[in-house]
Design a protein around this motif. Structure first.
Motif, PDB file in Angstrom:
ATOM      1  N   GLY A  52     -91.892  39.114  11.430  1.00 55.49           N
ATOM      2  CA  GLY A  52     -90.474  39.658  10.970  1.00 55.49           C
ATOM      3  C   GLY A  52     -89.649  40.368  11.787  1.00 55.49           C
ATOM      4  N   ASP A  53     -89.897  40.738  12.928  1.00 60.83           N
ATOM      5  CA  ASP A  53     -89.317  41.668  13.926  1.00 60.83           C
ATOM      6  C   ASP A  53     -88.680  40.766  14.800  1.00 60.83           C
ATOM      7  N   CYS A  54     -87.122  41.135  14.913  1.00 56.51           N
ATOM      8  CA  CYS A  54     -86.594  40.572  15.982  1.00 56.51           C
ATOM      9  C   CYS A  54     -85.672  41.511  16.458  1.00 56.51           C
ATOM     10  N   LEU A  55     -85.392  41.586  18.011  1.00 54.62           N
ATOM     11  CA  LEU A  55     -84.639  42.418  18.778  1.00 54.62           C
ATOM     12  C   LEU A  55     -84.032  41.664  20.039  1.00 54.62           C
ATOM     13  N   GLU A  56     -82.845  41.717  19.853  1.00 50.75           N
ATOM     14  CA  GLU A  56     -82.048  41.122  20.970  1.00 50.75           C
ATOM     15  C   GLU A  56     -81.229  42.088  21.814  1.00 50.75           C
ATOM     16  N   ALA A  57     -81.136  41.934  23.100  1.00 48.77           N
ATOM     17  CA  ALA A  57     -80.255  42.772  23.844  1.00 48.77           C
ATOM     18  C   ALA A  57     -79.124  41.910  24.791  1.00 48.77           C
ATOM     19  N   ALA A  58     -78.021  42.394  24.849  1.00 44.23           N
ATOM     20  CA  ALA A  58     -76.939  41.566  25.680  1.00 44.23           C
ATOM     21  C   ALA A  58     -76.184  42.361  26.344  1.00 44.23           C
ATOM     22  N   TRP A  59     -75.441  42.007  27.293  1.00 46.29           N
ATOM     23  CA  TRP A  59     -74.236  43.014  27.968  1.00 46.29           C
ATOM     24  C   TRP A  59     -73.042  43.043  26.894  1.00 46.29           C
ATOM     25  N   ALA A  60     -72.616  43.913  26.908  1.00 44.19           N
ATOM     26  CA  ALA A  60     -71.513  44.328  26.049  1.00 44.19           C
ATOM     27  C   ALA A  60     -70.253  43.547  26.289  1.00 44.19           C
ATOM     28  N   SER A  61     -70.257  43.642  27.592  1.00 42.26           N
ATOM     29  CA  SER A  61     -68.974  42.511  28.244  1.00 42.26           C
ATOM     30  C   SER A  61     -69.296  41.157  27.914  1.00 42.26           C
ATOM     31  N   ASP A  62     -70.371  40.594  27.501  1.00 41.68           N
ATOM     32  CA  ASP A  62     -70.446  39.231  27.252  1.00 41.68           C
ATOM     33  C   ASP A  62     -70.408  39.181  25.480  1.00 41.68           C
ATOM     34  N   ASN A  63     -70.036  40.122  25.007  1.00 42.00           N
ATOM     35  CA  ASN A  63     -69.645  40.337  23.418  1.00 42.00           C
ATOM     36  C   ASN A  63     -68.661  40.939  23.085  1.00 42.00           C
ATOM     37  N   ALA A  70     -70.955  47.204  11.889  1.00 37.44           N
ATOM     38  CA  ALA A  70     -70.936  46.215  10.918  1.00 37.44           C
ATOM     39  C   ALA A  70     -72.369  46.032  10.128  1.00 37.44           C
ATOM     40  N   GLU A  71     -72.345  45.972   8.967  1.00 34.64           N
ATOM     41  CA  GLU A  71     -73.715  45.804   8.191  1.00 34.64           C
ATOM     42  C   GLU A  71     -73.572  44.548   7.121  1.00 34.64           C
ATOM     43  N   PRO A  72     -74.378  43.458   7.409  1.00 31.77           N
ATOM     44  CA  PRO A  72     -75.530  43.382   8.705  1.00 31.77           C
ATOM     45  C   PRO A  72     -74.631  43.265   9.784  1.00 31.77           C
ATOM     46  N   ALA A  73     -75.074  43.686  10.856  1.00 30.17           N
ATOM     47  CA  ALA A  73     -74.614  43.291  12.416  1.00 30.17           C
ATOM     48  C   ALA A  73     -74.745  41.880  12.706  1.00 30.17           C
ATOM     49  N   ALA A  74     -73.835  41.455  13.238  1.00 35.50           N
ATOM     50  CA  ALA A  74     -73.619  39.924  13.786  1.00 35.50           C
ATOM     51  C   ALA A  74     -74.539  39.586  15.010  1.00 35.50           C
ATOM     52  N   ARG A  75     -75.260  38.351  14.986  1.00 33.63           N
ATOM     53  CA  ARG A  75     -76.118  38.180  16.388  1.00 33.63           C
ATOM     54  C   ARG A  75     -75.258  38.538  17.642  1.00 33.63           C
ATOM     55  N   LEU A  76     -75.980  38.382  18.624  1.00 31.91           N
ATOM     56  CA  LEU A  76     -75.325  38.576  19.831  1.00 31.91           C
ATOM     57  C   LEU A  76     -75.069  37.338  20.753  1.00 31.91           C
ATOM     58  N   LYS A  77     -74.141  37.126  21.614  1.00 33.98           N
ATOM     59  CA  LYS A  77     -73.944  36.089  22.399  1.00 33.98           C
ATOM     60  C   LYS A  77     -74.640  36.279  23.714  1.00 33.98           C
ATOM     61  N   LYS A  78     -74.863  35.527  24.500  1.00 32.36           N
ATOM     62  CA  LYS A  78     -75.651  35.870  25.985  1.00 32.36           C
ATOM     63  C   LYS A  78     -76.644  36.534  25.962  1.00 32.36           C
TER      64      LYS A  78
END
Length: 87
Positions: A52-63, A70-78
């Protein structure tokens, strides 16, 4: 090691989802200023990896325009790093 020896600073957005909690996000720097360890590497070593766990990380400049409050937070790009069985 001083911060002058670390790589240039870039912001990273970390998005996380765990069971029974709305997805959340936060913005971090790209390295630990004391050790110069990459935030991506640190996340891979310390993030939960249970069902059930998922963590994603992306460059802020790509988003651009991403709202970490925001709640819930949107998924990230790139996404640069995805950790957990529910990613």
């Amino acid at each position: 090691m001083s911060t002058k020896d670390c790589p240039p600073t870039r912001d990273i957005i970390v998005w996380a989802k765990v069971p029974d909690v709305p997805a959340g996000a936060q913005e971090l720097g790209n390295y630990n200023a004391a050790t110069c360890e990459s935030t991506f590497k640190w996340l891979e070593q310390t993030s939960p990896k249970e069902a059930g766990d998922c963590l994603e990380a992306a460059w802020a400049s790509d988003n651009p325009g991403y709202n970490v409050d925001a709640e819930p937070a949107a998924r990230l790009k790139k996404v640069q790093v995805a950790i957990g069985p529910s990613c």
